[in-house]
Write an enzyme that holds these catalytic residues in place. Sequence first.
Site, short mmCIF file in Angstrom:
data_model
loop_
_atom_site.label_atom_id
_atom_site.label_comp_id
_atom_site.label_asym_id
_atom_site.label_seq_id
_atom_site.Cartn_x
_atom_site.Cartn_y
_atom_site.Cartn_z
CE1 TYR A 32 15.73 -37.84 -21.84
CE2 TYR A 32 16.93 -36.91 -19.76
CZ TYR A 32 16.00 -36.72 -20.87
OH TYR A 32 15.28 -35.60 -21.00
CB SER B 30 18.14 -32.71 -20.42
OG SER B 30 17.94 -33.05 -19.09
#
Length: 270
Positions: free
Chosen positions: A149, A136
């Site tokens: 995250y 990501s």
Amino acid sequence: MSTLGGAVVTGAGRGLGRLVAGLLVDRGHDVLVTDLDGEAAAAVAAELGPRATARALDVRDDVAVDAARDELVGRAGRLAVWVNNAGVLVTGPAWEQDPQARRLMLEVNALGTINGTVSAIAAMREHGGHVVNVVSLAGLTPVPGEAVYAASKHAAIGFSLSTAADLRLAGIGGIDISCICPDGIWTPMLHDKLDDPGAALSFSGRLLQPEEVVAAVARVLDRPRPVTTLPRSRGVQARLAALAPRLAVAVSPLVAARGRRTQARMLRER
Ligand SMILES: NC(=O)c1ccc[n+]([C@@H]2O[C@H](COP(=O)([O-])OP(=O)(O)OC[C@H]3O[C@@H](n4cnc5c(N)ncnc54)[C@H](O)[C@@H]3O)[C@@H](O)[C@H]2O)c1
């Protein structure tokens, strides 16, 4: 049995993983579709036809990951591609999250990627192969609202690049490790987060369609690259943020405000 060898995709019961599994079937691989949700994996495999089979797999369980690998090698002859795609996102500042949520993200996103990569390398040492890690942009930049995250995705990138270097150091050739780092993608991961201010950063750029990320995976399969950012302009921003962390933290409220405006617009248009 495919002459191209087999492929394993984790977290392929829905979202991006489901489409990546389809891409690999289309490219002629025998594919093992895996997911924590075994029924979802089975439904995807049924949809993809005879080249696909399914298996319930929790990527946090290294023994189960090795067993999935062995099943695929038994069927396809050799492992050519392993895609670590499984991921979870729980939003909010770390101090407001319960410890289980923090542990879950680190275990699935970071340890799951490590388990899959290590397992794949063992099977690829003889014939070579390609590990594709779906990371990501959160692995490259500060992400308020998604701190744990982001930590798990920074870990996944650090591990991938370091392991690629370890392979080089050890003189083990023929195994590539590529990280795909997309901005927010319109998948089920975000479908329930339009009214979640903690997820604002995921909506602060141009939301990607999953097919755009699949196209990037296809390009990387043809030409392995250590890190691919999507869209490229946001990748440049993320790398600049890494060079100027004080500035990146200072402007983050503005970026979050932009994301909240997009969330509000999408909620209205729903
Ligand atoms: N959606 C986004 O905005 C976005 C952006 C950048 C990166 N990513 C990454 O892309 C990948 C795919 O996410 P997605 O957007 O398709 O999300 P998704 O939530 O639609 O799919 C994730 C899948 O992972 C599975 N999963 C969860 N825990 C698991 C476990 N312990 N073991 C095995 N499978 C497990 C889920 O069952 C689900 O099928 C993830 O790694 C995610 O972090 C997503």
